[in-house]
Scaffold this motif. Structure first.
Motif, PDB file in Angstrom:
ATOM      1  N   SER A  12     105.232  -8.613   5.348  1.00 15.37           N
ATOM      2  CA  SER A  12     104.277  -9.144   6.027  1.00 15.37           C
ATOM      3  C   SER A  12     102.826  -8.547   5.809  1.00 15.37           C
ATOM      4  O   SER A  12     102.844  -7.577   5.316  1.00 15.37           O
ATOM      5  N   CYS A  13     101.971  -9.166   6.332  1.00 14.17           N
ATOM      6  CA  CYS A  13     100.478  -8.782   6.029  1.00 14.17           C
ATOM      7  C   CYS A  13      99.674  -9.375   7.054  1.00 14.17           C
ATOM      8  O   CYS A  13      99.996 -10.796   7.198  1.00 14.17           O
ATOM      9  N   TRP A  14      98.634  -8.672   7.595  1.00 18.59           N
ATOM     10  CA  TRP A  14      97.594  -9.359   8.530  1.00 18.59           C
ATOM     11  C   TRP A  14      96.370  -9.685   7.662  1.00 18.59           C
ATOM     12  O   TRP A  14      96.144  -8.899   6.694  1.00 18.59           O
ATOM     13  N   CYS A  28      99.700 -11.727  -2.034  1.00 18.18           N
ATOM     14  CA  CYS A  28     100.869 -11.393  -1.530  1.00 18.18           C
ATOM     15  C   CYS A  28     102.031 -11.956  -2.029  1.00 18.18           C
ATOM     16  O   CYS A  28     103.212 -11.356  -2.194  1.00 18.18           O
TER      17      CYS A  28
END
Length: 144
Positions: A12-14, A28
């Protein structure tokens, strides 16, 4: 077994609401798929679709904190891409584009290239636009 990756990998990444975010989403995804047995079989379609979904969220979504959440999950038989819009709750509209239109083809690509896709409410507020991708045949597979 030692030396084998886990069967399912998640990341997960913001991402900021920025024109640079689709490129970060692709990086990513590449990192995730590098750790998945057969991950290279998802790369072409996955890179295109993660770019489309993140671009849609950046351009059309809205968020109080000015970010979108990207969640990726992969194993040897499927890749799932989710883009969370923490505030916008309107489902994306699948529409045709005229030959001269400069936009409007993204969701058509998502629908055409994914095994399944959809939009659902996000817990609390907002929505999740997601797609599931089957692996492309490996070199030599399917040849007569």
């Amino acid at each position: 077994m030692p030396g084998f990756p886990p069967s399912v990998r998640n990341v997960s990444c913001w991402l900021p609401r920025s024109t640079r975010s689709p490129a970060e989403a692709r990086r990513c995804l590449e990192r995730l798929l590098g750790g998945v047995l057969g991950g290279e079989r998802f790369i072409d379609t996955g890179l295109l679709l993660v770019s489309e979904l993140v671009t849609n969220a950046v351009v059309h979504g809205s968020s109080r904190d000015n970010r979108v959440l990207l969640e990726l999950s992969a194993d040897p038989v499927r890749l799932r891409i989710e883009v969370h819009d923490a505030r916008g709750d309107r489902a994306p509209i699948l529409r045709g584009a005229d030959r001269d239109d400069e936009s409007g083809r993204g969701l058509i690509l998502v629908k055409s290239l994914s095994a399944q896709w959809g939009c659902c409410p996000r817990e609390g507020i907002g929505k999740i636009v997601w797609c599931g991708i089957a692996p492309a045949p490996a070199c030599g597979e399917g040849a007569a």
